[in-house]
Design an enzyme around this catalytic site. Structure first.
Site, PDB file in Angstrom:
ATOM      1  N   THR A 135      74.354  15.240  40.427  1.00 26.37           N
ATOM      2  CA  THR A 135      75.511  14.776  41.188  1.00 26.37           C
ATOM      3  C   THR A 135      76.279  15.911  41.832  1.00 26.37           C
ATOM      4  O   THR A 135      76.516  16.954  41.215  1.00 26.37           O
ATOM      5  CB  THR A 135      76.459  13.979  40.269  1.00 26.37           C
ATOM      6  OG1 THR A 135      75.737  12.893  39.682  1.00 26.37           O
ATOM      7  CG2 THR A 135      77.639  13.437  41.037  1.00 26.37           C
ATOM      8  N   LYS A 160      72.666  12.837  44.141  1.00 28.25           N
ATOM      9  CA  LYS A 160      73.666  11.772  44.235  1.00 28.25           C
ATOM     10  C   LYS A 160      74.965  12.382  44.739  1.00 28.25           C
ATOM     11  O   LYS A 160      75.533  13.274  44.098  1.00 28.25           O
ATOM     12  CB  LYS A 160      73.868  11.113  42.871  1.00 28.25           C
ATOM     13  CG  LYS A 160      74.933  10.020  42.853  1.00 28.25           C
ATOM     14  CD  LYS A 160      74.966   9.370  41.477  1.00 28.25           C
ATOM     15  CE  LYS A 160      76.115   8.410  41.324  1.00 28.25           C
ATOM     16  NZ  LYS A 160      76.118   7.755  40.001  1.00 28.25           N
ATOM     17  N   LYS A 162      78.894  12.129  45.837  1.00 31.30           N
ATOM     18  CA  LYS A 162      80.118  11.367  45.632  1.00 31.30           C
ATOM     19  C   LYS A 162      80.952  11.373  46.913  1.00 31.30           C
ATOM     20  O   LYS A 162      80.982  12.352  47.659  1.00 31.30           O
ATOM     21  CB  LYS A 162      80.942  11.980  44.494  1.00 31.30           C
ATOM     22  CG  LYS A 162      80.297  11.881  43.127  1.00 31.30           C
ATOM     23  CD  LYS A 162      80.451  10.490  42.542  1.00 31.30           C
ATOM     24  CE  LYS A 162      80.025  10.444  41.084  1.00 31.30           C
ATOM     25  NZ  LYS A 162      80.278   9.128  40.475  1.00 31.30           N
ATOM     26  N   ASP A 190      77.608   7.490  46.128  1.00 32.26           N
ATOM     27  CA  ASP A 190      78.512   6.733  45.261  1.00 32.26           C
ATOM     28  C   ASP A 190      79.930   6.856  45.806  1.00 32.26           C
ATOM     29  O   ASP A 190      80.518   7.947  45.801  1.00 32.26           O
ATOM     30  CB  ASP A 190      78.434   7.276  43.834  1.00 32.26           C
ATOM     31  CG  ASP A 190      79.252   6.459  42.844  1.00 32.26           C
ATOM     32  OD1 ASP A 190      79.910   5.490  43.263  1.00 32.26           O
ATOM     33  OD2 ASP A 190      79.228   6.794  41.644  1.00 32.26           O
ATOM     34  N   GLU A 216      76.322   3.094  45.878  1.00 29.88           N
ATOM     35  CA  GLU A 216      76.849   2.635  44.588  1.00 29.88           C
ATOM     36  C   GLU A 216      78.337   2.325  44.695  1.00 29.88           C
ATOM     37  O   GLU A 216      79.108   3.126  45.223  1.00 29.88           O
ATOM     38  CB  GLU A 216      76.600   3.729  43.542  1.00 29.88           C
ATOM     39  CG  GLU A 216      76.898   3.316  42.119  1.00 29.88           C
ATOM     40  CD  GLU A 216      76.465   4.387  41.122  1.00 29.88           C
ATOM     41  OE1 GLU A 216      76.937   4.331  39.981  1.00 29.88           O
ATOM     42  OE2 GLU A 216      75.672   5.266  41.490  1.00 29.88           O
ATOM     43  N   ASP A 241      78.630  -0.628  39.707  1.00 29.23           N
ATOM     44  CA  ASP A 241      78.859   0.241  38.555  1.00 29.23           C
ATOM     45  C   ASP A 241      80.152  -0.164  37.858  1.00 29.23           C
ATOM     46  O   ASP A 241      80.127  -0.888  36.868  1.00 29.23           O
ATOM     47  CB  ASP A 241      78.913   1.706  38.994  1.00 29.23           C
ATOM     48  CG  ASP A 241      79.172   2.660  37.832  1.00 29.23           C
ATOM     49  OD1 ASP A 241      79.170   2.210  36.664  1.00 29.23           O
ATOM     50  OD2 ASP A 241      79.384   3.857  38.077  1.00 29.23           O
ATOM     51  N   LYS A 265      75.901   1.725  31.917  1.00 31.07           N
ATOM     52  CA  LYS A 265      76.313   2.903  31.151  1.00 31.07           C
ATOM     53  C   LYS A 265      76.618   2.448  29.730  1.00 31.07           C
ATOM     54  O   LYS A 265      77.428   1.540  29.526  1.00 31.07           O
ATOM     55  CB  LYS A 265      77.541   3.564  31.780  1.00 31.07           C
ATOM     56  CG  LYS A 265      77.285   4.156  33.152  1.00 31.07           C
ATOM     57  CD  LYS A 265      78.551   4.696  33.781  1.00 31.07           C
ATOM     58  CE  LYS A 265      78.256   5.302  35.148  1.00 31.07           C
ATOM     59  NZ  LYS A 265      79.485   5.695  35.876  1.00 31.07           N
ATOM     60  N   ASP A 318      70.635   8.279  36.099  1.00 30.68           N
ATOM     61  CA  ASP A 318      71.657   9.238  36.525  1.00 30.68           C
ATOM     62  C   ASP A 318      72.247   9.815  35.243  1.00 30.68           C
ATOM     63  O   ASP A 318      73.334   9.441  34.816  1.00 30.68           O
ATOM     64  CB  ASP A 318      72.712   8.530  37.378  1.00 30.68           C
ATOM     65  CG  ASP A 318      73.815   9.475  37.837  1.00 30.68           C
ATOM     66  OD1 ASP A 318      73.514  10.660  38.089  1.00 30.68           O
ATOM     67  OD2 ASP A 318      74.976   9.029  37.936  1.00 30.68           O
ATOM     68  N   ASP A 320      73.039  13.113  34.030  1.00 32.98           N
ATOM     69  CA  ASP A 320      73.320  14.548  34.175  1.00 32.98           C
ATOM     70  C   ASP A 320      74.683  14.927  33.607  1.00 32.98           C
ATOM     71  O   ASP A 320      75.185  16.021  33.862  1.00 32.98           O
ATOM     72  CB  ASP A 320      73.237  14.954  35.649  1.00 32.98           C
ATOM     73  CG  ASP A 320      74.253  14.215  36.517  1.00 32.98           C
ATOM     74  OD1 ASP A 320      74.823  13.218  36.047  1.00 32.98           O
ATOM     75  OD2 ASP A 320      74.478  14.641  37.670  1.00 32.98           O
TER      76      ASP A 320
END
Length: 359
Positions: A135, A160, A162, A190, A216, A241, A265, A318, A320
Site C-alpha cells: 500500500t 494499492k 490510497k 482505495d 475499494e 470494505d 478483515k 492485502d 501488508d
C-alpha cells in the site's frame, strides 16, 4: 483439555513510515496480545488491533473486555468449543470487534496445534501461498512514484494506492504510475469512503487507460444506495470494505447487488469463524473476496493469511499491515518473497519463540 491460565500484553509500535488515508493519518499502532495456556501445555496466541473508526474500540476497551468478560468466560473451559465461545462473547460485546477476533484466533491456534497442522490446512487448505498488495498512502505525486519504484524493485507486483482527498491528484497519480512503470504490475485503488457518486464515476472514467483492477470503498459506508449506484455505473469492480462489518452487512449488500467484491478483515468482523460465514455469503453471490488487514503485528497478519489460503473464492490479499511496524516481536510465522506470502510449516499460526513476550 482446559484453559488453565490467561495472560495479555500491550504492544505499542511506531510506524517506520507514517501514512495518510482519506480520514486520518497513522503514526503508530497498538495491538493487544492474548495468550491462552492449557492444562496440557499447548498455548494459543491471539491479536487484537483496535481502531476507533473501523472496530469502534480503543486499546483500553480491549483490555477491559479481557479483564471483565474474557477471563471468566474462558478459564476452565475447553478451547475447542469455538462457536459456543464466540456466541457467548457476542452477548457482551455489542458489535464484531478486534477483541472477539483475538479470542477466536487464539482458540483456532490451539486447535491447530493440537492437530499438529498449520491452521490453513485445518481450515481447508485450498492453496499454499497468495500474492499480497503493498500500500501507498496519500502522499505527493513525486513520493507516490518513488514509493512505487521501491516496491516494484523489491519484487511486489500489486500496488494499492490510497486516495479520496483530492480527485484531480488521485487521477494524476494513477495515470503517472502507468506512464512511468508500464502495465507489468497490478494496480488497485482505495478511496476509503472519500468520494461522492459523481467523483467516483469521474475518477473511473478518467483513468480507463490505467486498467485498474479494483476500486475499494469509493463512497460512504452509511450510503448503501450510493455505493450501489457506483457499482452499476462503472466497469471496474467495486469492493466493499468499511461497509462490511458483519454477516448482516454482507448479506444486505450482496443480495441487493450493491457491490462486486468483498474485503474481509478479521479484526473488523470478529475473527475467523465469522469470516467463514461472510465468505459463504460472498461465494453464494458469486463474489470474489479479498482478505485485508489493519495495522497488525505479524501474528494478526498470520491469521489473515491462514484464512485466505483456506478458501477457493478468496483470490486477493492485502496483508501488508506489519511491514512498517517497528519492534514487532513476532517473526518467522510466514515468508514474504517477491510479494508472495506463504506460511511456515509450524502448527497453528506458526509462533514458536514464545519466551520473547512477558507481561
Amino acid at each position: 483439555m482446559k484453559i488453565r491460565e490467561i495472560e495479555h500484553y500491550r504492544l505499542d509500535m511506531e510506524l517506520e513510515v507514517p501514512y495518510t488515508i482519506a480520514y486520518e493519518t497513522v503514526t503508530h499502532a497498538t495491538n493487544i496480545i492474548l495468550k491462552l495456556i492449557t492444562d496440557t501445555g499447548i498455548i494459543g496466541w491471539g491479536c487484537a488491533a483496535p481502531d476507533a473508526v473501523v472496530t469502534g474500540e480503543s486499546p483500553e476497551d480491549v483490555v477491559e473486555t479481557i479483564d471483565s468478560v474474557i477471563m471468566d468466560m474462558l478459564l476452565g473451559q475447553s478451547p475447542f468449543q469455538i462457536a459456543r465461545v464466540i456466541d457467548n462473547l457476542k452477548q457482551y460485546v455489542p458489535q464484531p470487534s478486534s477483541a472477539m477476533a483475538m479470542v477466536d484466533m487464539a482458540l483456532y491456534d490451539i486447535m491447530a496445534r493440537q492437530a499438529g497442522l498449520p491452521l490453513y490446512q485445518l481450515l481447508g487448505g485450498f492453496r499454499h501461498d497468495i500474492a499480497t498488495s503493498i500500500t501507498i498512502g496519500i502522499v505527493s505525486v513525486e513520493e507516490t512514484l518513488e514509493q512505487a519504484r521501491k516496491h516494484l524493485l523489491n519484487g511486489f507486483s500489486i500496488i494499492k494506492l490510497k486516495g479520496g482527498l483530492n480527485l484531480a491528484e488521485d487521477i494524476e497519480k494513477v495515470l503517472k504510475l502507468r506512464q512511468t512503470y508500464g502495465q507489468d504490475f497490478v494496480l488497485r485503488f482505495d478511496a476509503n469512503q472519500g468520494y461522492s457518486f459523481s467523483q467516483a464515476v469521474e475518477f473511473i472514467d478518467s483513468i480507463k487507460s490505467a486498467n485498474l483492477e479494483i476500486i475499494e470503498q469509493p463512497t460512504s459506508e452509511k450510503k448503501d444506495a450510493r455505493l450501489g449506484r457506483v457499482t452499476q455505473a462503472v466497469a471496474v469492480p467495486v469492493m466493499a470494505d468499511e461497509s462490511i462489518k458483519s454477516l448482516k452487512d454482507a448479506f444486505r449488500l450482496a443480495s441487493n447487488d450493491l457491490i462486486d467484491m468483498i474485503n474481509i478483515k478479521l479484526m473488523k468482523v470478529g475473527g475467523i469463524l465469522e469470516s467463514q460465514h461472510i465468505n459463504s455469503v460472498a461465494k453464494a453471490a458469486g463474489m470474489e473476496v479479498m482478505i485485508g488487514c489493519l495495522d497488525e503485528s505479524a501474528l494478526g497478519i498470520s491469521a489473515g493469511l491462514h484464512f485466505a489460503l483456506s478458501r477457493a473464492n478468496i483470490e486477493y490479499a492485502d496483508l501488508d499491515g506489519n511491514l512498517d511496524l517497528v519492534n514487532d516481536p513476532f517473526s518467522g510465522l510466514f515468508h514474504l518473497k517477491n510479494g508472495i506470502l506463504s506460511p511456515s510449516d509450524a502448527p497453528g499460526l506458526g509462533y514458536i519463540d514464545e519466551k520473547r513476550l512477558t507481561p
